[in-house]
Write an enzyme that holds these catalytic residues in place. Structure first.
Site, PDB file in Angstrom:
ATOM      1  N   TRP A 169     -16.006  -8.234  35.499  1.00 24.08           N
ATOM      2  CA  TRP A 169     -15.685  -8.444  34.083  1.00 24.08           C
ATOM      3  C   TRP A 169     -16.339  -9.697  33.506  1.00 24.08           C
ATOM      4  O   TRP A 169     -16.301  -9.907  32.307  1.00 24.08           O
ATOM      5  CB  TRP A 169     -14.155  -8.590  33.933  1.00 24.08           C
ATOM      6  N   ASN A 170     -16.902 -10.585  34.352  1.00 27.11           N
ATOM      7  CA  ASN A 170     -17.221 -11.926  33.829  1.00 27.11           C
ATOM      8  C   ASN A 170     -18.405 -11.952  32.860  1.00 27.11           C
ATOM      9  O   ASN A 170     -18.441 -12.747  31.919  1.00 27.11           O
ATOM     10  CB  ASN A 170     -17.396 -12.946  34.962  1.00 27.11           C
ATOM     11  N   LYS A 177     -18.483   2.063  37.487  1.00 20.51           N
ATOM     12  CA  LYS A 177     -17.040   1.796  37.553  1.00 20.51           C
ATOM     13  C   LYS A 177     -16.924   0.325  37.145  1.00 20.51           C
ATOM     14  O   LYS A 177     -17.228  -0.565  37.927  1.00 20.51           O
ATOM     15  CB  LYS A 177     -16.519   2.024  38.982  1.00 20.51           C
ATOM     16  N   SER A 192     -11.331  -3.053  35.513  1.00 18.48           N
ATOM     17  CA  SER A 192     -10.298  -2.397  34.686  1.00 18.48           C
ATOM     18  C   SER A 192      -9.915  -3.196  33.446  1.00 18.48           C
ATOM     19  O   SER A 192      -9.357  -2.635  32.511  1.00 18.48           O
ATOM     20  CB  SER A 192      -9.023  -2.193  35.498  1.00 18.48           C
ATOM     21  N   GLY A 249     -19.369  -8.440  42.519  1.00 21.70           N
ATOM     22  CA  GLY A 249     -17.960  -8.834  42.470  1.00 21.70           C
ATOM     23  C   GLY A 249     -17.635  -9.758  43.626  1.00 21.70           C
ATOM     24  O   GLY A 249     -18.522 -10.430  44.181  1.00 21.70           O
ATOM     25  N   GLU A 255     -23.966  -8.063  45.308  1.00 20.22           N
ATOM     26  CA  GLU A 255     -24.092  -9.350  44.596  1.00 20.22           C
ATOM     27  C   GLU A 255     -22.702  -9.962  44.567  1.00 20.22           C
ATOM     28  O   GLU A 255     -21.859  -9.550  43.778  1.00 20.22           O
ATOM     29  CB  GLU A 255     -24.593  -9.127  43.160  1.00 20.22           C
ATOM     30  N   CYS A 305     -20.729 -16.554  38.793  1.00 20.01           N
ATOM     31  CA  CYS A 305     -21.045 -16.613  40.228  1.00 20.01           C
ATOM     32  C   CYS A 305     -22.001 -17.760  40.529  1.00 20.01           C
ATOM     33  O   CYS A 305     -21.919 -18.384  41.573  1.00 20.01           O
ATOM     34  CB  CYS A 305     -21.647 -15.287  40.681  1.00 20.01           C
ATOM     35  N   GLU A 333     -14.555 -20.205  46.783  1.00 22.37           N
ATOM     36  CA  GLU A 333     -15.188 -20.159  45.468  1.00 22.37           C
ATOM     37  C   GLU A 333     -14.123 -20.528  44.431  1.00 22.37           C
ATOM     38  O   GLU A 333     -13.024 -19.982  44.457  1.00 22.37           O
ATOM     39  CB  GLU A 333     -15.708 -18.738  45.176  1.00 22.37           C
TER      40      GLU A 333
HETATM   41  P1  NAP Z   1     -13.614  -8.019  42.111  1.00 22.65           P
HETATM   42  O1  NAP Z   1     -12.158  -8.235  42.052  1.00 22.65           O
HETATM   43  O2  NAP Z   1     -14.274  -7.933  43.425  1.00 22.65           O
HETATM   44  O3  NAP Z   1     -13.898  -6.678  41.264  1.00 22.65           O
HETATM   45  C1  NAP Z   1     -15.199  -6.192  41.082  1.00 22.65           C
HETATM   46  C2  NAP Z   1     -15.146  -4.687  40.881  1.00 22.65           C
HETATM   47  O4  NAP Z   1     -14.649  -4.060  42.063  1.00 22.65           O
HETATM   48  C3  NAP Z   1     -14.208  -4.254  39.747  1.00 22.65           C
HETATM   49  O5  NAP Z   1     -14.790  -3.177  39.071  1.00 22.65           O
HETATM   50  C4  NAP Z   1     -12.964  -3.813  40.501  1.00 22.65           C
HETATM   51  O6  NAP Z   1     -12.186  -2.871  39.798  1.00 22.65           O
HETATM   52  C5  NAP Z   1     -13.580  -3.174  41.729  1.00 22.65           C
HETATM   53  N1  NAP Z   1     -12.678  -3.054  42.866  1.00 22.65           N
HETATM   54  C6  NAP Z   1     -11.545  -3.750  43.135  1.00 22.65           C
HETATM   55  N2  NAP Z   1     -10.990  -3.339  44.298  1.00 22.65           N
HETATM   56  C7  NAP Z   1     -11.789  -2.356  44.774  1.00 22.65           C
HETATM   57  C8  NAP Z   1     -11.758  -1.535  45.936  1.00 22.65           C
HETATM   58  N3  NAP Z   1     -10.794  -1.652  46.854  1.00 22.65           N
HETATM   59  N4  NAP Z   1     -12.721  -0.615  46.114  1.00 22.65           N
HETATM   60  C9  NAP Z   1     -13.714  -0.497  45.213  1.00 22.65           C
HETATM   61  N5  NAP Z   1     -13.811  -1.245  44.077  1.00 22.65           N
HETATM   62  C10 NAP Z   1     -12.853  -2.158  43.868  1.00 22.65           C
HETATM   63  O7  NAP Z   1     -14.410  -9.152  41.325  1.00 22.65           O
HETATM   64  P2  NAP Z   1     -14.154  -9.715  39.879  1.00 22.65           P
HETATM   65  O8  NAP Z   1     -12.911 -10.527  39.875  1.00 22.65           O
HETATM   66  O9  NAP Z   1     -14.257  -8.611  38.888  1.00 22.65           O
HETATM   67  O10 NAP Z   1     -15.425 -10.660  39.680  1.00 22.65           O
HETATM   68  C11 NAP Z   1     -15.465 -11.972  40.121  1.00 22.65           C
HETATM   69  C12 NAP Z   1     -16.313 -12.102  41.367  1.00 22.65           C
HETATM   70  O11 NAP Z   1     -17.593 -11.533  41.134  1.00 22.65           O
HETATM   71  C13 NAP Z   1     -16.589 -13.542  41.747  1.00 22.65           C
HETATM   72  O12 NAP Z   1     -16.446 -13.693  43.119  1.00 22.65           O
HETATM   73  C14 NAP Z   1     -18.032 -13.748  41.333  1.00 22.65           C
HETATM   74  O13 NAP Z   1     -18.692 -14.770  42.010  1.00 22.65           O
HETATM   75  C15 NAP Z   1     -18.612 -12.408  41.594  1.00 22.65           C
HETATM   76  N6  NAP Z   1     -19.849 -12.203  40.828  1.00 22.65           N
HETATM   77  C16 NAP Z   1     -21.040 -12.197  41.494  1.00 22.65           C
HETATM   78  C17 NAP Z   1     -22.228 -12.054  40.793  1.00 22.65           C
HETATM   79  C18 NAP Z   1     -23.564 -12.053  41.496  1.00 22.65           C
HETATM   80  O14 NAP Z   1     -24.534 -11.679  40.868  1.00 22.65           O
HETATM   81  N7  NAP Z   1     -23.657 -12.450  42.746  1.00 22.65           N
HETATM   82  C19 NAP Z   1     -22.187 -11.907  39.412  1.00 22.65           C
HETATM   83  C20 NAP Z   1     -20.952 -11.913  38.770  1.00 22.65           C
HETATM   84  C21 NAP Z   1     -19.786 -12.051  39.491  1.00 22.65           C
HETATM   85  P3  NAP Z   1     -10.741  -3.247  39.193  1.00 22.65           P
HETATM   86  O15 NAP Z   1     -11.000  -4.205  38.081  1.00 22.65           O
HETATM   87  O16 NAP Z   1     -10.233  -1.940  38.728  1.00 22.65           O
HETATM   88  O17 NAP Z   1      -9.931  -3.854  40.292  1.00 22.65           O
END
Ligand code: NAP
Length: 451
Positions: free
Chosen positions: A130-131, A154, A157, A206, A228, A262, A356
């Protein structure tokens, strides 16, 4: 199942989204497969036409999309506009370079002709955070589509309104039906999509925890994956650095997007002889940030995107303070606003160092030598980006090779650029997005030998 979009500043529900049934998901996958079959046969001109149209529509509707982003996840309007414009430049980049990146590469062998050719793979699933709710989706989808694949998303949410808006952008840009679709499903349902024989690969952006689950599923069903993941980027300031500029850029690099990036600078590693100057300037800069309603022009930092994220950050802060970190500024919470926080004397035993921190928390430690600075920088499970500040550019180049990270920026904040590959090492993931590397991730790299 129903999903709610909640404005994190007002805490009001601004939209609701009906979850998809298993039947709906199957239909979407089939539609995506039909779109792929036809899209892969289209020439590069047709694909470029779509990218150009997407870019124009993003630029024409920048304010509308920016408001949707700000209302749904709380970043300030100027940052939302910048995000939408960045998506447009990404479309422009691949409109200009996709053909060159995908061109056959002749290889000299004993054959009368041998070459590498890049073919599309099929349906690619993107599981997105979402970020940066527009940028993350487009960063994955645009090169995948330019390479001749179809895309299912996907999205997180809490940003399904953004997902809807991106889907409408594709309709507005005359994309073939089903080529880009957003799935209104929860995380647990993702396995059903990865398991489908029609889906060839998954790109995940994520957290490291969920990334590991996605990689496990990709392995189980033998699907290509790109991950990523999170980061805890070091921001190293050496004695010969321009301290004023380092503070100016460092505070921005940490506080942008309310710290939810990130590649935000997260661990500030400062040479002891310039630490006082750095801290004094950082304290003033952090205190001067205008916080408040992200929809108001001039506000520099809004709320964090969700209440649970505020709580997690606060836990990391409390435990680190108990372990001896010094609170210099901030640490206060109002609604979902976490006041910009500056910490000193952090150590590798504290969560703000080894985890993090995904919020506006600037954590500083001091070191006595360049070697110690590099050792501290690498003392992390993550390896996404790093920033080094020094006026000796030869030294900077040499030090960059010692840093365990996918991106090293000297005298600048870490950022992503369409012309440069983006991705991490260690627990920050694998694979690359953007540039020629990104567009080739989701292709069948096919060898051709003609005798
Ligand atoms: P997240 O909690 O890992 O969620 C990412 C995605 O995964 C969402 O669409 C989420 O859906 C889904 N998801 C959750 N549980 C799952 C499961 N068991 N199986 C499959 N999919 C699932 O991450 P976030 O809080 O959205 O984002 C923050 C993180 O992203 C940070 O750690 C950040 O550093 C990282 N990030 C990395 C980059 C990069 O380029 N390296 C860029 C941006 C962000 P729901 O919302 O429905 O749970």
């Amino acid at each position: 199942m129903e999903f709610k979009s909640i404005n994190p500043y007002s805490d009001k529900v601004i939209d609701t989204h009906k979850g998809m049934s298993d039947k709906d998901i199957e239909k979407s996958i089939e539609k995506s497969y039909r779109a792929y079959k036809s899209w892969k046969r289209k020439g590069i001109e047709e694909r470029v036409k779509l990218l150009t149209s997407l870019s124009e529509n993003l630029k024409e509707n920048v304010d509308n999309y920016a408001q949707i982003i700000t209302q749904e996840m709380g970043k300030v309007l100027t940052e939302s506009r910048a995000e939408v414009n960045k998506c447009a430049s990404l479309c422009d980049y691949y409109a200009s370079y996709a053909e060159e990146h995908l061109a056959d590469e002749g290889v000299s062998t004993e054959a009368s002709y041998s070459a590498v050719q890049y073919q599309p793979l099929g349906i690619i699933l993107g599981v997105m955070p979402w970020n940066y709710p527009f940028w993350q989706v487009m960063r994955f989808a645009i090169p995948a589509l330019a390479a001749g694949n179809s895309v299912l998303i996907k999205h997180a949410s809490n940003v399904f309104s953004c997902a809807k808006a991106i889907e409408s952008l594709f309709v507005l840009s005359d994309a073939p039906e089903g080529l880009f679709q957003s799935l209104t499903i929860d995380g647990k349902t993702v396995e059903k999509v990865i398991a489908s024989p029609m889906v060839e690969a998954v790109s995940f952006t994520g957290s490291t925890q969920v990334g590991s689950k996605i990689a496990t599923l990709a392995g189980k069903y033998i699907k290509k994956s790109v991950l990523e993941l999170g980061g805890s980027d070091p921001f190293i300031v050496l004695s010969d650095a321009d301290i004023e500029k380092a503070v100016e850029v460092g505070v921005r690099a940490r506080m942008q997007n309310a710290g939810q990036s990130c590649i935000a600078a997260k661990r500030f590693i400062i040479m002891a002889d310039v630490a006082d100057d750095f801290m004094d300037a950082a304290r003033a800069k952090v205190a001067s940030l205008k916080i408040g309603n992200p929809m108001e022009e001039g506000v520099q930092m809004g709320p964090m995107a969700r209440q649970d994220l505020v709580y997690s950050l606060n836990e990391q802060l409390s435990e680190s303070l108990m372990k001896g970190a010094g609170l210099i500024a901030g640490g206060k919470i109002e609604g979902n606003i976490f006041h910009p926080t500056l910490l000193k004397s952090i150590t590798p035993e504290m969560p703000v160092f080894y985890e993090e921190t995904f919020g506006p928390m600037m954590s500083v430690c001091t070191v006595e030598s360049e070697k110690e600075a590099i050792d501290f920088a690498n003392m992390s499970d993550f390896g996404l980006g790093a920033s080094i500040w020094t006026s000796d550019l030869d030294k900077a180049k040499a030090l960059s090779r010692k840093i365990e990270a996918g991106n090293v920026f000297v005298n600048a904040k870490v950022t992503s650029h369409p012309k440069l590959p983006f991705g991490g090492v260690k627990s920050s993931g694998y694979g690359r997005e953007l540039s020629s590397f990104g567009i080739k991730e989701f292709t069948n790299i096919q060898s051709l030998w003609i005798d």
